[in-house]
Design a protein around this motif. Sequence first.
Motif, mmCIF file in Angstrom:
data_model
loop_
_atom_site.group_PDB
_atom_site.id
_atom_site.type_symbol
_atom_site.label_atom_id
_atom_site.label_comp_id
_atom_site.label_asym_id
_atom_site.label_seq_id
_atom_site.Cartn_x
_atom_site.Cartn_y
_atom_site.Cartn_z
ATOM 1 N N LEU A 20 -0.687 21.760 -14.875
ATOM 2 C CA LEU A 20 -1.941 21.373 -15.514
ATOM 3 C C LEU A 20 -1.647 20.720 -16.864
ATOM 4 C CD1 LEU A 20 -4.142 24.528 -14.820
ATOM 5 C CD2 LEU A 20 -4.267 22.323 -13.660
ATOM 6 N N SER A 21 -2.509 19.832 -17.268
ATOM 7 C CA SER A 21 -2.368 19.193 -18.579
ATOM 8 C C SER A 21 -3.019 20.078 -19.625
ATOM 9 C CB SER A 21 -3.041 17.814 -18.562
ATOM 10 O OG SER A 21 -2.974 17.221 -19.841
ATOM 11 N N GLY A 22 -2.232 20.561 -20.566
ATOM 12 C CA GLY A 22 -2.797 21.477 -21.542
ATOM 13 C C GLY A 22 -1.977 21.561 -22.805
ATOM 14 N N GLU A 23 -2.505 22.300 -23.760
ATOM 15 C CA GLU A 23 -1.842 22.574 -25.023
ATOM 16 C C GLU A 23 -2.260 23.964 -25.471
ATOM 17 O OE1 GLU A 23 -3.146 20.210 -28.322
ATOM 18 O OE2 GLU A 23 -5.277 20.470 -27.851
ATOM 19 N N VAL A 24 -1.485 24.543 -26.368
ATOM 20 C CA VAL A 24 -1.794 25.857 -26.931
ATOM 21 C C VAL A 24 -1.944 25.711 -28.436
ATOM 22 C CG1 VAL A 24 -0.990 28.219 -27.289
ATOM 23 C CG2 VAL A 24 -0.551 27.074 -25.109
ATOM 24 N N ILE A 25 -3.043 26.247 -28.968
ATOM 25 C CA ILE A 25 -3.304 26.190 -30.409
ATOM 26 C C ILE A 25 -3.479 27.619 -30.915
ATOM 27 C CG2 ILE A 25 -4.824 25.336 -32.238
ATOM 28 C CD1 ILE A 25 -5.768 23.171 -30.246
ATOM 29 N N MET A 54 -6.557 21.053 -20.808
ATOM 30 C CA MET A 54 -7.379 21.939 -21.619
ATOM 31 C C MET A 54 -6.592 22.363 -22.853
ATOM 32 S SD MET A 54 -6.944 25.332 -19.308
ATOM 33 C CE MET A 54 -6.444 24.245 -17.967
ATOM 34 N N SER A 55 -7.317 22.782 -23.882
ATOM 35 C CA SER A 55 -6.711 23.349 -25.085
ATOM 36 C C SER A 55 -6.946 24.860 -25.056
ATOM 37 C CB SER A 55 -7.342 22.753 -26.347
ATOM 38 O OG SER A 55 -7.127 21.360 -26.427
ATOM 39 N N VAL A 56 -5.864 25.629 -25.108
ATOM 40 C CA VAL A 56 -5.958 27.085 -25.128
ATOM 41 C C VAL A 56 -5.909 27.531 -26.583
ATOM 42 C CG1 VAL A 56 -4.958 29.253 -24.353
ATOM 43 C CG2 VAL A 56 -4.820 27.235 -22.888
ATOM 44 N N VAL A 57 -7.037 28.048 -27.083
ATOM 45 C CA VAL A 57 -7.144 28.461 -28.484
ATOM 46 C C VAL A 57 -6.945 29.973 -28.556
ATOM 47 C CG1 VAL A 57 -8.635 28.552 -30.513
ATOM 48 C CG2 VAL A 57 -8.702 26.563 -29.000
ATOM 49 N N ILE A 58 -5.973 30.389 -29.374
ATOM 50 C CA ILE A 58 -5.634 31.802 -29.489
ATOM 51 C C ILE A 58 -5.775 32.229 -30.943
ATOM 52 C CG2 ILE A 58 -3.915 33.573 -28.976
ATOM 53 C CD1 ILE A 58 -2.527 31.539 -27.160
ATOM 54 N N PRO A 59 -6.823 32.961 -31.291
ATOM 55 C CA PRO A 59 -6.926 33.510 -32.644
ATOM 56 C C PRO A 59 -6.027 34.744 -32.754
ATOM 57 C CG PRO A 59 -8.821 34.204 -31.369
ATOM 58 C CD PRO A 59 -7.988 33.343 -30.463
ATOM 59 N N THR A 60 -5.173 34.776 -33.755
ATOM 60 C CA THR A 60 -4.225 35.881 -33.854
ATOM 61 C C THR A 60 -4.275 36.524 -35.231
ATOM 62 O OG1 THR A 60 -2.507 34.247 -34.381
ATOM 63 C CG2 THR A 60 -2.585 35.068 -32.132
ATOM 64 N N ARG A 61 -4.107 37.835 -35.215
ATOM 65 C CA ARG A 61 -3.963 38.602 -36.444
ATOM 66 C C ARG A 61 -2.903 39.672 -36.204
ATOM 67 N NH1 ARG A 61 -9.086 41.632 -37.888
ATOM 68 N NH2 ARG A 61 -9.862 39.564 -38.488
#
Length: 417
Positions: free
Chosen positions: A28-33, A1-8
């Motif tokens: 688990l197979s994943g990435e962080v964006i 899965m792709s973990v999408v993190i909007p940051t401010r």
Amino acid sequence: MSVVIPTRNEARNVEPLLRRLDEALHGLSGEVIFVDDSDDGTPEVIARVRPSVRLPVRVHHRTPAQRVGGLGGAVSEGFALCAAPYAVIIDGDLQHPPETIPALLGTAVEHAADVVIGSRYVSGGSASGLAGSMRHLVSTGSNRLCRWVFPRRLRGVSDVMSGFFLVRVAVVDRAGLRPDGYKILLELLVASGRLRVREIGYAFAERHAGTSNASLTEGARFARRLFALRVPKPARFALVGASGTVPNLLGTAVLHHVGLHYLVAAIVATQIAVGWNFLGCELLVWDRETGSRLRRYPAFALINNLDLVIRLPLLAVLVGRWHLGVGISTLMSLAAAVIVRYLVVDRLVYRRRAVSERAVSERAVSERAVSERAVSERAVSERAVSERAVSERAVSERAVSPSHGRPSEDGVSGAVS
């Protein structure tokens, strides 16, 4: 899965968040964006922590000019960067527990769900992390309002305001998303087609560090976006135009009463109505437009004044020849110009910047290709290392193990002994 993190401005939360994600997703197979809208050095902190975690981590930093749609817009861009079939949206302040992500994925796979929402309002969920009774009231009230406005589309969804959810990337229609603010789940559920939705409970924690992004401005953006999702653009334009008849009618009546000719009064009152309509169009019809409002106003005013070419002759006929009242004649002439004005304004003043949006999409595709190429190269490199290790092990085993035809320690071949 792709973990999408909007940051401010989440520099103080990045390190503990990445460490918990790395532990929660182990195996688990994943990435962080990270899709980052920060001005506090958040990307630099991510770069410092990234080498110490197992997960692949990417950063897509948006300059102030690129921050369209707020954190919801950041999530929308994040969808285009995902290399995995599932995307998990999670806040960067640790109020959403990374340890719940495997349960989101398991629920999606088990039930073939398109969206799995982390809910504070189902069994196992808690909203205890909301600061104060006012935040609780706003959250529950907003949920009820959304379900009342979209009773069929949001049936069975208990936490429309959740910012913690999993979505199957293939069902996301980015072209149909126009998020404004940080509540993108509502946009996704309403703007997409029929989705298979599940919910699981989670405990909403207190913010780890920093200050909340919630504000009165964000609340106003949410209300405006809810209105825009419920009411089609032509209807919004008609409503704004209808509201503009009030200053137009009153202005014409007052100016005519003080002695101006009704045609002159109509021209002056039109200028007041143009300003009113421009403000309404900016806030409620063509929201999220970039660029200067001062540059758009002259074109808007010119187009709205051109309808005087239609209205003034019609007004003269209605009043001078048919002897109707100035008020009713003004109203009828305004109604005659609404449709033409909408089409012209939509095409000339607020045309969507297709080239700009295409450039953003192409940039996202390019970054995704780079990421996939990097993953592929890393896999090839790891395979090469593995094959070399196997080869070296085989050589080592041959070196220490007796074999046929190889001299033994006493000088007699193994075959003979």
